[in-house]
Design an enzyme around this catalytic site. Sequence first.
Site, PDB file in Angstrom:
ATOM      1  N   HIS A  88       0.846  -1.202   0.000  1.00 57.18           N
ATOM      2  CA  HIS A  88       0.000   0.000   0.000  1.00 57.18           C
ATOM      3  C   HIS A  88       0.873   1.241   0.000  1.00 57.18           C
ATOM      4  O   HIS A  88       2.099   1.155   0.110  1.00 57.18           O
ATOM      5  CB  HIS A  88      -0.998  -0.013   1.157  1.00 57.18           C
ATOM      6  CG  HIS A  88      -0.398   0.117   2.527  1.00 57.18           C
ATOM      7  ND1 HIS A  88       0.391  -0.843   3.100  1.00 57.18           N
ATOM      8  CD2 HIS A  88      -0.468   1.115   3.448  1.00 57.18           C
ATOM      9  CE1 HIS A  88       0.771  -0.452   4.313  1.00 57.18           C
ATOM     10  NE2 HIS A  88       0.256   0.741   4.542  1.00 57.18           N
ATOM     11  N   HIS A 137       1.465   3.966   1.882  1.00 58.41           N
ATOM     12  CA  HIS A 137       1.996   4.758   2.992  1.00 58.41           C
ATOM     13  C   HIS A 137       3.527   4.865   2.933  1.00 58.41           C
ATOM     14  O   HIS A 137       4.216   3.941   2.525  1.00 58.41           O
ATOM     15  CB  HIS A 137       1.569   4.163   4.334  1.00 58.41           C
ATOM     16  CG  HIS A 137       0.118   4.426   4.638  1.00 58.41           C
ATOM     17  ND1 HIS A 137      -0.595   3.707   5.555  1.00 58.41           N
ATOM     18  CD2 HIS A 137      -0.739   5.354   4.132  1.00 58.41           C
ATOM     19  CE1 HIS A 137      -1.839   4.174   5.610  1.00 58.41           C
ATOM     20  NE2 HIS A 137      -1.948   5.170   4.760  1.00 58.41           N
ATOM     21  N   ASP A 156       5.949   4.741   5.054  1.00 59.41           N
ATOM     22  CA  ASP A 156       6.836   3.775   5.715  1.00 59.41           C
ATOM     23  C   ASP A 156       6.900   2.444   4.954  1.00 59.41           C
ATOM     24  O   ASP A 156       7.621   1.534   5.358  1.00 59.41           O
ATOM     25  CB  ASP A 156       6.424   3.561   7.187  1.00 59.41           C
ATOM     26  CG  ASP A 156       5.025   2.997   7.358  1.00 59.41           C
ATOM     27  OD1 ASP A 156       4.100   3.482   6.672  1.00 59.41           O
ATOM     28  OD2 ASP A 156       4.853   2.070   8.162  1.00 59.41           O
ATOM     29  N   HIS A 157       6.155   2.346   3.846  1.00 60.88           N
ATOM     30  CA  HIS A 157       6.178   1.139   3.007  1.00 60.88           C
ATOM     31  C   HIS A 157       6.764   1.398   1.632  1.00 60.88           C
ATOM     32  O   HIS A 157       7.240   0.475   0.984  1.00 60.88           O
ATOM     33  CB  HIS A 157       4.764   0.557   2.887  1.00 60.88           C
ATOM     34  CG  HIS A 157       4.201   0.151   4.215  1.00 60.88           C
ATOM     35  ND1 HIS A 157       4.032  -1.150   4.592  1.00 60.88           N
ATOM     36  CD2 HIS A 157       3.826   0.900   5.290  1.00 60.88           C
ATOM     37  CE1 HIS A 157       3.570  -1.199   5.841  1.00 60.88           C
ATOM     38  NE2 HIS A 157       3.428   0.035   6.278  1.00 60.88           N
ATOM     39  N   HIS A 172      -7.363  -0.677   5.744  1.00 58.06           N
ATOM     40  CA  HIS A 172      -6.313   0.249   6.199  1.00 58.06           C
ATOM     41  C   HIS A 172      -6.153   1.366   5.159  1.00 58.06           C
ATOM     42  O   HIS A 172      -6.190   2.550   5.484  1.00 58.06           O
ATOM     43  CB  HIS A 172      -5.024  -0.537   6.390  1.00 58.06           C
ATOM     44  CG  HIS A 172      -3.850   0.276   6.831  1.00 58.06           C
ATOM     45  ND1 HIS A 172      -3.775   0.863   8.070  1.00 58.06           N
ATOM     46  CD2 HIS A 172      -2.698   0.606   6.197  1.00 58.06           C
ATOM     47  CE1 HIS A 172      -2.611   1.505   8.173  1.00 58.06           C
ATOM     48  NE2 HIS A 172      -1.951   1.381   7.053  1.00 58.06           N
ATOM     49  N   ASP A 222      -0.079  -3.752   6.333  1.00 50.30           N
ATOM     50  CA  ASP A 222      -0.720  -3.236   7.550  1.00 50.30           C
ATOM     51  C   ASP A 222      -2.179  -3.680   7.645  1.00 50.30           C
ATOM     52  O   ASP A 222      -3.018  -2.950   8.181  1.00 50.30           O
ATOM     53  CB  ASP A 222      -0.667  -1.700   7.577  1.00 50.30           C
ATOM     54  CG  ASP A 222       0.734  -1.175   7.829  1.00 50.30           C
ATOM     55  OD1 ASP A 222       1.655  -1.976   8.086  1.00 50.30           O
ATOM     56  OD2 ASP A 222       0.913   0.059   7.753  1.00 50.30           O
ATOM     57  N   HIS A 230       4.878  -4.564  10.903  1.00 50.50           N
ATOM     58  CA  HIS A 230       5.245  -3.826  12.121  1.00 50.50           C
ATOM     59  C   HIS A 230       5.387  -4.757  13.318  1.00 50.50           C
ATOM     60  O   HIS A 230       4.684  -5.770  13.416  1.00 50.50           O
ATOM     61  CB  HIS A 230       4.175  -2.770  12.473  1.00 50.50           C
ATOM     62  CG  HIS A 230       4.126  -1.618  11.523  1.00 50.50           C
ATOM     63  ND1 HIS A 230       4.902  -0.486  11.679  1.00 50.50           N
ATOM     64  CD2 HIS A 230       3.404  -1.430  10.395  1.00 50.50           C
ATOM     65  CE1 HIS A 230       4.644   0.358  10.692  1.00 50.50           C
ATOM     66  NE2 HIS A 230       3.735  -0.186   9.891  1.00 50.50           N
TER      67      HIS A 230
HETATM   68 FE    FE Z   1       2.854   0.842   8.114  1.00 49.38          FE
HETATM   69 ZN    ZN Z   2       0.156   1.743   6.504  1.00 48.23          ZN
END
Ligand code: FE
Ligand code: ZN
Length: 259
Positions: A58, A60, A62-63, A114, A133, A171
Amino acid sequence: MAPDTDPVVEPVPAFDDNYLWLLVRGSQAAVVDPGDAAPILLRLQRRSLALQAILVTHHHGDHVGGVAELAGATGARVYGPRAESIPSRDVALAGGDRIDVLGIGFDVFDVPGHTLGHIAYHAPAQRMLFCGDTLFAAGCGRLFEGTAAQMTASLAALARLPADTRVYCAHEYTMSNLRFALAVEPGNEALRQRQRSCMTMRERGEPTVPSTIGEELATNPFLRCDVPAVRRAAEARAGRSLPTTEAVFAVVRQWKNAF
Ligand code: FE
Ligand code: ZN
């Protein structure tokens, strides 16, 4: 040609609590959700690994934060959800698609909740699930874009995978998820055991993931919204009766947000 063995899957820690998953087969590698390029480039260089593919679940930061740099440095092919904007994406995917990476077949699942375009990668022969996530160890992702109904359906689809499927989430949230899970289901003995074993892993500095679908079914409140004890706890929290699994999920998710 890829060697005829299962890949080794390594967690690469990044930021405070992310895991970037590196798959290694012989001298070739793939990575899932590289939010940061630097720790991946370091491993590739140290071990002379050629990065073939980048799998994104996805959009985001942090990905995807390291995707463009990694793709530029290695020429790896970038796979990502069709319904989201993913940097350097070469192959746009949606549920029902099947891809081959390092000689491993992955089925793509749509798992909205998410985010709306979130996808998961399942390798049936290797019994591996990379779910970003969506499903966490003893928890699930927050509903940033999707609805409780969408997330309930997404989690139900993952819950139907074989019980020995390893769940590679993105995570290390397990200990706080387990504290919440025990607030929902204080009488669940499997949950108490899981908390004890995960505490030992964290004290040793080890990741608590991957878990398995079987462990999640036994201990993850978000996969247990149809279990009477979970429904009763959610009803007590909400102060009203909750007739559907979806309604129970919505209350448990909100409860966790405030926990
Ligand atoms: Fe994340
Ligand atoms: Zn995420």
